[in-house]
Design a protein around this motif. Structure first.
Motif, PDB file in Angstrom:
ATOM      1  N   SER A  31       0.895  -1.049   0.015  1.00 43.38           N
ATOM      2  CA  SER A  31      -0.046   0.112   0.047  1.00 43.38           C
ATOM      3  C   SER A  31       0.789   1.188  -0.041  1.00 43.38           C
ATOM      4  N   PRO A  32       0.192   2.257  -0.317  1.00 40.80           N
ATOM      5  CA  PRO A  32       0.892   3.590  -0.091  1.00 40.80           C
ATOM      6  C   PRO A  32       1.639   4.146   1.073  1.00 40.80           C
ATOM      7  N   LEU A  33       1.017   3.340   2.386  1.00 40.18           N
ATOM      8  CA  LEU A  33       1.321   3.670   3.508  1.00 40.18           C
ATOM      9  C   LEU A  33       3.198   3.312   3.595  1.00 40.18           C
ATOM     10  N   SER A  34       3.498   2.641   2.638  1.00 39.88           N
ATOM     11  CA  SER A  34       4.930   2.096   2.952  1.00 39.88           C
ATOM     12  C   SER A  34       5.727   2.888   1.967  1.00 39.88           C
ATOM     13  N   HIS A  35       5.185   3.926   1.401  1.00 42.73           N
ATOM     14  CA  HIS A  35       5.945   4.681   0.280  1.00 42.73           C
ATOM     15  C   HIS A  35       6.651   5.954   1.106  1.00 42.73           C
ATOM     16  N   ILE A  36       7.763   6.143   0.371  1.00 36.61           N
ATOM     17  CA  ILE A  36       8.591   7.443   1.016  1.00 36.61           C
ATOM     18  C   ILE A  36       7.563   8.675   1.035  1.00 36.61           C
ATOM     19  N   LYS A  37       7.536   9.629   1.873  1.00 31.51           N
ATOM     20  CA  LYS A  37       6.945  10.818   2.021  1.00 31.51           C
ATOM     21  C   LYS A  37       7.742  11.893   1.998  1.00 31.51           C
ATOM     22  N   VAL A  38       8.871  11.705   2.659  1.00 26.60           N
ATOM     23  CA  VAL A  38       9.768  12.964   2.763  1.00 26.60           C
ATOM     24  C   VAL A  38      11.230  12.749   2.443  1.00 26.60           C
ATOM     25  N   ILE A  39      11.959  13.238   1.490  1.00 28.52           N
ATOM     26  CA  ILE A  39      13.491  13.155   1.433  1.00 28.52           C
ATOM     27  C   ILE A  39      14.051  14.459   1.640  1.00 28.52           C
ATOM     28  N   ASN A  40      14.914  14.359   2.905  1.00 27.58           N
ATOM     29  CA  ASN A  40      15.848  15.515   3.200  1.00 27.58           C
ATOM     30  C   ASN A  40      17.037  15.291   2.645  1.00 27.58           C
ATOM     31  N   VAL A  41      17.327  16.548   2.033  1.00 26.56           N
ATOM     32  CA  VAL A  41      18.978  16.617   1.715  1.00 26.56           C
ATOM     33  C   VAL A  41      19.714  17.354   2.496  1.00 26.56           C
ATOM     34  N   GLU A  42      20.746  16.974   3.120  1.00 24.74           N
ATOM     35  CA  GLU A  42      21.379  17.907   3.738  1.00 24.74           C
ATOM     36  C   GLU A  42      23.136  18.154   3.320  1.00 24.74           C
ATOM     37  N   GLY A  43      23.578  18.956   3.773  1.00 19.84           N
ATOM     38  CA  GLY A  43      25.010  19.237   3.794  1.00 19.84           C
ATOM     39  C   GLY A  43      25.611  19.716   2.174  1.00 19.84           C
ATOM     40  N   ILE A  44      24.402  20.082   1.420  1.00 19.37           N
ATOM     41  CA  ILE A  44      25.015  20.518   0.021  1.00 19.37           C
ATOM     42  C   ILE A  44      25.153  21.932  -0.126  1.00 19.37           C
ATOM     43  N   GLU A  45      26.048  22.453  -0.623  1.00 14.41           N
ATOM     44  CA  GLU A  45      26.256  23.898  -1.122  1.00 14.41           C
ATOM     45  C   GLU A  45      26.548  24.191  -2.607  1.00 14.41           C
ATOM     46  N   HIS A  46      26.978  23.517  -3.215  1.00 11.99           N
ATOM     47  CA  HIS A  46      27.519  23.729  -4.518  1.00 11.99           C
ATOM     48  C   HIS A  46      26.794  22.540  -5.427  1.00 11.99           C
ATOM     49  N   VAL A  47      26.374  21.671  -4.738  1.00  6.26           N
ATOM     50  CA  VAL A  47      25.450  20.645  -5.787  1.00  6.26           C
ATOM     51  C   VAL A  47      23.966  21.045  -5.706  1.00  6.26           C
ATOM     52  N   ASP A  48      23.369  20.848  -6.901  1.00  9.00           N
ATOM     53  CA  ASP A  48      21.914  21.230  -6.897  1.00  9.00           C
ATOM     54  C   ASP A  48      20.976  19.974  -6.283  1.00  9.00           C
ATOM     55  N   GLU A  49      20.155  20.394  -5.435  1.00  9.37           N
ATOM     56  CA  GLU A  49      19.451  19.317  -4.703  1.00  9.37           C
ATOM     57  C   GLU A  49      18.882  18.377  -5.738  1.00  9.37           C
ATOM     58  N   GLN A  50      18.136  18.881  -6.673  1.00 10.43           N
ATOM     59  CA  GLN A  50      17.764  17.991  -7.938  1.00 10.43           C
ATOM     60  C   GLN A  50      18.659  16.943  -8.457  1.00 10.43           C
ATOM     61  N   GLU A  51      19.780  17.487  -8.584  1.00 12.37           N
ATOM     62  CA  GLU A  51      20.950  16.466  -9.004  1.00 12.37           C
ATOM     63  C   GLU A  51      21.029  15.339  -8.043  1.00 12.37           C
ATOM     64  N   ILE A  52      20.829  15.635  -6.840  1.00  8.65           N
ATOM     65  CA  ILE A  52      21.278  14.744  -5.718  1.00  8.65           C
ATOM     66  C   ILE A  52      19.892  13.716  -5.730  1.00  8.65           C
ATOM     67  N   LEU A  53      18.813  14.150  -5.974  1.00  2.80           N
ATOM     68  CA  LEU A  53      17.424  13.376  -5.931  1.00  2.80           C
ATOM     69  C   LEU A  53      17.556  12.658  -7.204  1.00  2.80           C
ATOM     70  N   LYS A  54      17.941  12.938  -8.432  1.00  7.54           N
ATOM     71  CA  LYS A  54      18.052  12.425  -9.635  1.00  7.54           C
ATOM     72  C   LYS A  54      19.171  11.013  -9.526  1.00  7.54           C
ATOM     73  N   ARG A  55      20.066  11.205  -9.016  1.00  9.56           N
ATOM     74  CA  ARG A  55      21.019  10.451  -8.747  1.00  9.56           C
ATOM     75  C   ARG A  55      20.471   9.260  -7.955  1.00  9.56           C
ATOM     76  N   SER A  56      19.789   9.708  -6.748  1.00  6.73           N
ATOM     77  CA  SER A  56      19.370   8.595  -5.925  1.00  6.73           C
ATOM     78  C   SER A  56      18.397   7.903  -6.362  1.00  6.73           C
ATOM     79  N   GLU A  57      17.642   8.379  -7.465  1.00 11.31           N
ATOM     80  CA  GLU A  57      16.440   7.481  -8.010  1.00 11.31           C
ATOM     81  C   GLU A  57      15.392   7.302  -7.049  1.00 11.31           C
ATOM     82  N   LEU A  58      15.093   7.865  -5.920  1.00  9.22           N
ATOM     83  CA  LEU A  58      14.361   7.878  -4.800  1.00  9.22           C
ATOM     84  C   LEU A  58      13.209   9.057  -5.240  1.00  9.22           C
ATOM     85  N   ASN A  59      12.120   8.575  -4.911  1.00  8.02           N
ATOM     86  CA  ASN A  59      10.743   9.568  -5.003  1.00  8.02           C
ATOM     87  C   ASN A  59       9.726   8.933  -4.432  1.00  8.02           C
ATOM     88  N   THR A  60       8.610   9.855  -4.339  1.00  7.65           N
ATOM     89  CA  THR A  60       7.471   9.406  -3.384  1.00  7.65           C
ATOM     90  C   THR A  60       6.551   8.220  -3.831  1.00  7.65           C
TER      91      THR A  60
END
Length: 246
Positions: A47-76
């Motif tokens: 069920s959707p109850l086990s799906h990821i609802k929140v993805i927090n990216v920490e520690g980035i300064e010079h890397v775009d957050e969307q680039e990190i998420l794209k490489r992680s291949e994670l989504n809701t």
């Protein structure tokens, strides 16, 4: 003589039957509980109850957050129980700016991506712009506005000497790196490793790329002996001496 009371087998049978029935009922309750628990787990996993609802990216300064998420291949739509931390970390660490990644699961539905970037060692002036230089020798592809957190590297027209300078700056103590304002590659016939530095305290330094990180360790102690406001150039090579301007 006291006569012992004798209980017949017929009297015992109902009690035995009742005990066996209670034991069987307890077993049935346990089995049913396990069965329904497994059913609930399966339903939850699907069920959707086990799906990821929140993805927090920490520690980035010079890397775009969307680039990190794209490489992680994670989504809701990703099931949190199917997340393989090691493979995600390896994918993100292939980014030229990323030094280390740590993935954490925070149940029930949160993923934390903690990114450590390579240290910056300077801003290289090229093509009328400043490009951030990292300790691993990589430069960001987009020009940056220098913020005073690393020295400016100018006139480094030879890539090999720039790489040598990068290696020396990486090994230089952070406290001394922060004292440097600008570094000019200033090659001479007798020594193509020559560099000229402008320090934040107003002192100029004549030195060499060769063993620069070791030689500059003595700078704070020598600079402390120079009279404040004195104009001149500090030569740091085999030895060290201050040449005052007339």
């Amino acid at each position: 003589m006291k006569q012992e009371k004798i209980v017949s087998i017929e009297d015992r049978i109902p009690k035995l039957k009742q005990a066996r029935k209670k034991k069987a009922n307890r077993r049935l309750i346990i089995y049913l509980s396990i069965f329904f628990l497994l059913i609930a787990i399966i339903v939850y996993m699907q069920s959707p109850l086990s799906h990821i609802k929140v993805i927090n990216v920490e520690g980035i300064e010079h890397v775009d957050e969307q680039e990190i998420l794209k490489r992680s291949e994670l989504n809701t739509e990703t099931n949190i129980w199917t997340v393989t931390k090691k493979s995600i970390e390896q994918r993100i660490e292939k980014h030229p700016v990323v030094s280390n990644v740590e993935i954490r699961k925070k149940l029930p539905s949160t993923i934390e991506i903690n990114v450590t970037e390579f240290e910056r060692v300077g801003y290289v002036f090229q093509d009328n712009g400043y490009y951030l230089l990292l300790e691993n020798g990589n430069m960001l592809s987009e020009p940056q506005q220098p913020t005073g957190d690393a020295p400016l590297l100018l006139q480094f027209t030879d890539e090999s000497y720039l790489q040598r300078m990068t290696e020396e700056l990486k090994n230089l103590p952070k406290s001394i790196l922060n004292l440097i304002s600008e570094i000019y590659w200033n090659p001479a016939e007798e020594d193509e490793n020559k560099i000229l530095l402008y320090m934040n305290d107003g002192i100029m330094v004549d030195s060499s790329i060769r063993d620069f990180s070791e030689k500059m360790k003595i700078y704070p102690s020598i600079a402390a002996q120079i009279e404040p406001g004195s104009k001149g150039i500090l030569h740091i090579g085999v030895g060290a001496y201050f040449e005052k301007f007339e």
